[in-house]
Design a protein around this motif. Sequence first.
Motif, PDB file in Angstrom:
ATOM      1  N   LYS A 136     -31.737  30.334 -35.744  1.00 25.58           N
ATOM      2  CA  LYS A 136     -30.821  30.495 -36.864  1.00 25.58           C
ATOM      3  C   LYS A 136     -29.515  31.093 -36.350  1.00 25.58           C
ATOM      4  N   LEU A 137     -28.413  30.442 -36.721  1.00 25.81           N
ATOM      5  CA  LEU A 137     -27.101  30.900 -36.286  1.00 25.81           C
ATOM      6  C   LEU A 137     -26.618  32.040 -37.173  1.00 25.81           C
ATOM      7  N   PRO A 138     -25.831  32.964 -36.606  1.00 19.85           N
ATOM      8  CA  PRO A 138     -25.217  34.000 -37.444  1.00 19.85           C
ATOM      9  C   PRO A 138     -24.317  33.346 -38.496  1.00 19.85           C
ATOM     10  N   SER A 139     -24.152  34.011 -39.625  1.00 15.36           N
ATOM     11  CA  SER A 139     -23.438  33.439 -40.770  1.00 15.36           C
ATOM     12  C   SER A 139     -22.022  32.956 -40.441  1.00 15.36           C
ATOM     13  N   PRO A 140     -21.177  33.748 -39.750  1.00 19.61           N
ATOM     14  CA  PRO A 140     -19.823  33.242 -39.451  1.00 19.61           C
ATOM     15  C   PRO A 140     -19.851  31.999 -38.562  1.00 19.61           C
ATOM     16  N   SER A 182     -22.331  29.865 -38.323  1.00 16.45           N
ATOM     17  CA  SER A 182     -22.879  28.782 -39.130  1.00 16.45           C
ATOM     18  C   SER A 182     -21.798  28.147 -40.001  1.00 16.45           C
ATOM     19  N   ARG A 183     -20.931  28.982 -40.583  1.00 14.81           N
ATOM     20  CA  ARG A 183     -19.831  28.445 -41.401  1.00 14.81           C
ATOM     21  C   ARG A 183     -18.843  27.665 -40.545  1.00 14.81           C
ATOM     22  N   LEU A 184     -18.597  28.149 -39.327  1.00 14.44           N
ATOM     23  CA  LEU A 184     -17.684  27.463 -38.424  1.00 14.44           C
ATOM     24  C   LEU A 184     -18.241  26.096 -38.028  1.00 14.44           C
ATOM     25  N   VAL A 185     -19.531  26.055 -37.705  1.00 14.98           N
ATOM     26  CA  VAL A 185     -20.175  24.784 -37.339  1.00 14.98           C
ATOM     27  C   VAL A 185     -20.149  23.820 -38.518  1.00 14.98           C
ATOM     28  N   SER A 186     -20.426  24.340 -39.709  1.00 14.93           N
ATOM     29  CA  SER A 186     -20.409  23.512 -40.909  1.00 14.93           C
ATOM     30  C   SER A 186     -19.012  22.943 -41.170  1.00 14.93           C
ATOM     31  N   ALA A 187     -17.978  23.767 -41.001  1.00 12.79           N
ATOM     32  CA  ALA A 187     -16.596  23.303 -41.184  1.00 12.79           C
ATOM     33  C   ALA A 187     -16.236  22.251 -40.145  1.00 12.79           C
ATOM     34  N   TYR A 188     -16.686  22.461 -38.903  1.00 13.34           N
ATOM     35  CA  TYR A 188     -16.435  21.502 -37.814  1.00 13.34           C
ATOM     36  C   TYR A 188     -17.067  20.148 -38.131  1.00 13.34           C
TER      37      TYR A 188
END
Length: 195
Positions: free
Chosen positions: A2-6, A8-14
Amino acid sequence: MKLPSPLSRLVSAYITTLRFVAGTSMAIIVLVMIAQVWSRYVMGGSLIWAEELCRYLLMWQTFLVLGLAYSKGEFVAIDFLPSHLSARGKWVLKAICAIPIIVFLALITMYGAEYASRFSNQTIPALDFIWGSLFGHPLGLHIGYIYISVSVGCALMILHVAADVVTSFGPQMRSAHQNGLDESNNTTEIGGRQG
């Protein structure tokens, strides 16, 4: 893993950005090709810039989404050996195979950027024509921006390969324990080695 929240958001935005760019470029390609067919067969003329523009968009689209295709497991793979390995063995094989892949991609990134830099004096004819038709002067964007797509795509692919190895480490090791392996790599009473 599990990725850390920030992160994870960066990967999702990418991923969202890449999907948007791929979808938008495909829509432009389809619209330009429809306009080209209409122009050629209905109007009796041809858009001289259409094929070139679509080719460049397709190049960028291809290299940008390579990493996404890799992450989703959409590349052709020979899985005879991995299917006979334990979960830990699969991860070790993946990590070993990632090394020459990353080295190769790094070389392509480096030499691709060097190759693209050679074309700083040559402009993109299709964009010059379109821009000149609209605004009266050529855009002057050099063709190196098209060729650099190879380096950008390979650099992104390095990130995807490395991320795949890192993120699969935790789940592979946990599944090794769930499949009956303890820390000493011996079979346990849970059900023995499965593989």
